[in-house]
Design an enzyme around this catalytic site. Structure first.
Site, PDB file in Angstrom:
ATOM      1  N   CYS A 385      25.395  67.914  57.981  1.00 42.14           N
ATOM      2  CA  CYS A 385      25.906  68.145  59.338  1.00 42.14           C
ATOM      3  C   CYS A 385      24.922  67.533  60.330  1.00 42.14           C
ATOM      4  O   CYS A 385      23.739  67.884  60.333  1.00 42.14           O
ATOM      5  CB  CYS A 385      26.049  69.649  59.570  1.00 42.14           C
ATOM      6  N   CYS A 388      23.245  70.048  62.661  1.00 41.41           N
ATOM      7  CA  CYS A 388      22.266  70.834  61.899  1.00 41.41           C
ATOM      8  C   CYS A 388      21.047  69.973  61.557  1.00 41.41           C
ATOM      9  O   CYS A 388      19.914  70.464  61.565  1.00 41.41           O
ATOM     10  CB  CYS A 388      22.894  71.362  60.610  1.00 41.41           C
TER      11      CYS A 388
END
Length: 460
Positions: A385, A388
């Protein structure tokens, strides 16, 4: 009859009160009192952070110098090839366009353009390089540059992105906040299990569950944390830093959870059940409260680094340079006020308790400590991600910078008193931005615990 009805209502009331207090008790019953390996307690940190430090820090992080962070999110994963990328829209990072970044940040890799001391250092540096250029071959000059780069890397506890790389882009952290993105499952678990299994000095005989939502249950009836009992203080500290960082990230995801997503709006807010799954003592076989206590340990480490770096950042040569002199001077005043508040904390962590044994053994252990954390910072390039990955890279870099500061005490103490001396310790803008923003995340987590305490007390 009325008497029985009244008693029935009363018993239901006490049952509800007991249930609500039990929900809060399940997560926070052990998050109190003194912390292991420290002369500090949870309550002192809560009061200090929430009342004195958190408001000032949030204001500072909204300034241009700290909100724009340059990062390379396109580095390949160095450890495994089947690295799946998250396709969800909430995982995306929106980079800045060229005109969104202040000109002073884009054109100036240093942070000290306003002072005479800085100009003197720049001239001295230019003269030195000029002397080298006139007497050495191209190959030797390149070797000297590589040696200088190696010297910088030898002090660092994390890998820093090359800001000159065409793949590095500025990101506005305020427009790309850390929150729940939907990135979960085996791909996400693989990141943390790679960290815990291979990079935490943990015995290979102790296995952490692949799914972090499942608590550890050893054959001997002991909890996962039992293996720490026989470790030296340095290895215990390392694990607690990683666990504290993991806990902080999970608090952010629980506090800014996607509660509703429809055509009209997205609603983000606190997800109490998500928080309980990660930190409730009963649901985690006693691990949850220990995870929260490790967050407080991490807070102390990074707070100590802020206090220790004050002599460097209060020098006239250091400026929060964005090209806007009035604002830059104002923001430096706010930064120094914040660092003075950090310094005033009454129960700082004593870093001299680490690596204090036999000099040779301590030096080897410290190098293992540094290289292992550098490896963790490289794992961040494997996060599927992008949002992230952004916050993972920033927070590991921030913690790595804090460790660099803590274990460079002699260099900081040797900083010259006058403007003519050569600096014995320096930080890049990238390190400073990550240091303050990483601590901002930890400070926010401590503040969010107060919110979750309140919410859990109302659970029926």
């Amino acid at each position: 009859m009325k008497r029985y009805v009244f008693l029935g209502v009363l018993s239901m009331y006490y049952l509800q009160v007991s249930s609500s207090s039990s929900a809060a008790h399940g997560c926070f019953c052990q998050v109190t009192g003194s912390l292991d390996d420290c002369a500090c307690d949870v309550e002192t940190i809560d009061a200090f952070n929430n009342e004195q430090l958190f408001p000032k820090l949030q204001k500072l992080l909204e300034s241009d110098y700290f909100r724009f962070y340059k990062v390379n999110l396109n580095k390949p994963c160095p450890f495994w090839t089947d690295n799946a990328l998250c396709g969800q829209k909430n995982c995306a990072v929106i980079p800045c366009t060229p005109n969104e970044v202040p000109e002073g940040i884009k054109t100036n890799g240093h942070h000290n353009k306003y002072s005479a001391e800085a100009n003197n250092q720049e001239c001295e540096k230019a003269e030195t390089l000029g002397a080298v250029d006139s007497s050495l071959s191209k190959e030797t000059r390149q070797a000297l540059l590589e040696w200088n780069k190696h010297d910088d890397e030898a002090e660092r506890f994390c890998v820093i992105d090359d800001e000159e790389s065409p793949d590095s882009q500025y990101v506005d952290l305020l427009l790309n906040p850390e929150r729940f993105t939907g990135y979960k499952g085996p791909e996400a678990w693989q990141i943390w299990n790679s960290i815990y299994e291979e990079n935490c000095f943990k015995p290979y005989t102790v296995k952490r569950p692949l799914n972090p939502m499942v608590s550890y249950s050893g054959t001997d009836g002991k909890t996962f944390y039992s293996w720490l009992d026989g470790q030296c203080v340095e290895k215990r500290a390392f694990f607690r830093l990683v666990s504290g960082l993991h806990s902080s990230i999970n608090i952010h995801l629980s506090a800014r959870y996607l509660l509703d997503d429809n055509w009209f709006q997205k609603k983000w807010g606190h997800n109490v059940s998500e928080f309980q799954q990660r930190f409730d003592a009963q649901l985690t076989n006693g691990e949850g409260p220990k995870r929260l206590r490790n967050l407080y340990f991490l807070y102390l480490i990074e707070l100590r680094a802020l206090a220790k770096v004050l002599p460097l950042l209060q020098r006239p040569s250091f400026q929060l340079y964005t090209g806007q002199p009035t604002q830059d001077r104002q923001h430096k005043r706010v930064l120094l006020e914040l660092l003075q508040v950090a310094k005033s904390f009454p129960l700082h962590f004593d870093e001299t308790s680490l690596f204090a044994g036999n000099k040779e053994e301590a030096a080897n252990l410290k190098e293992d400590f540094r290289l292992t954390f550098r490896n963790i910072s490289r794992i961040m390039d494997c996060v599927g991600c992008f949002k992230c990955r952004l916050w993972g890279k920033l927070q590991t870099q921030g913690l790595g910078t804090a460790l660099k500061i803590l274990f460079s005490e002699r260099q900081i103490e040797a900083l010259p008193k006058s403007s003519s001396g050569r600096l014995t310790f320096q930080l890049s803008r990238q390190e400073i931005v990550s240091l303050l923003n990483a601590f901002g995340r930890i400070s926010t987590s401590i503040r969010e615990l107060e919110n979750f305490r309140s919410l859990l007390s109302k659970v029926r």
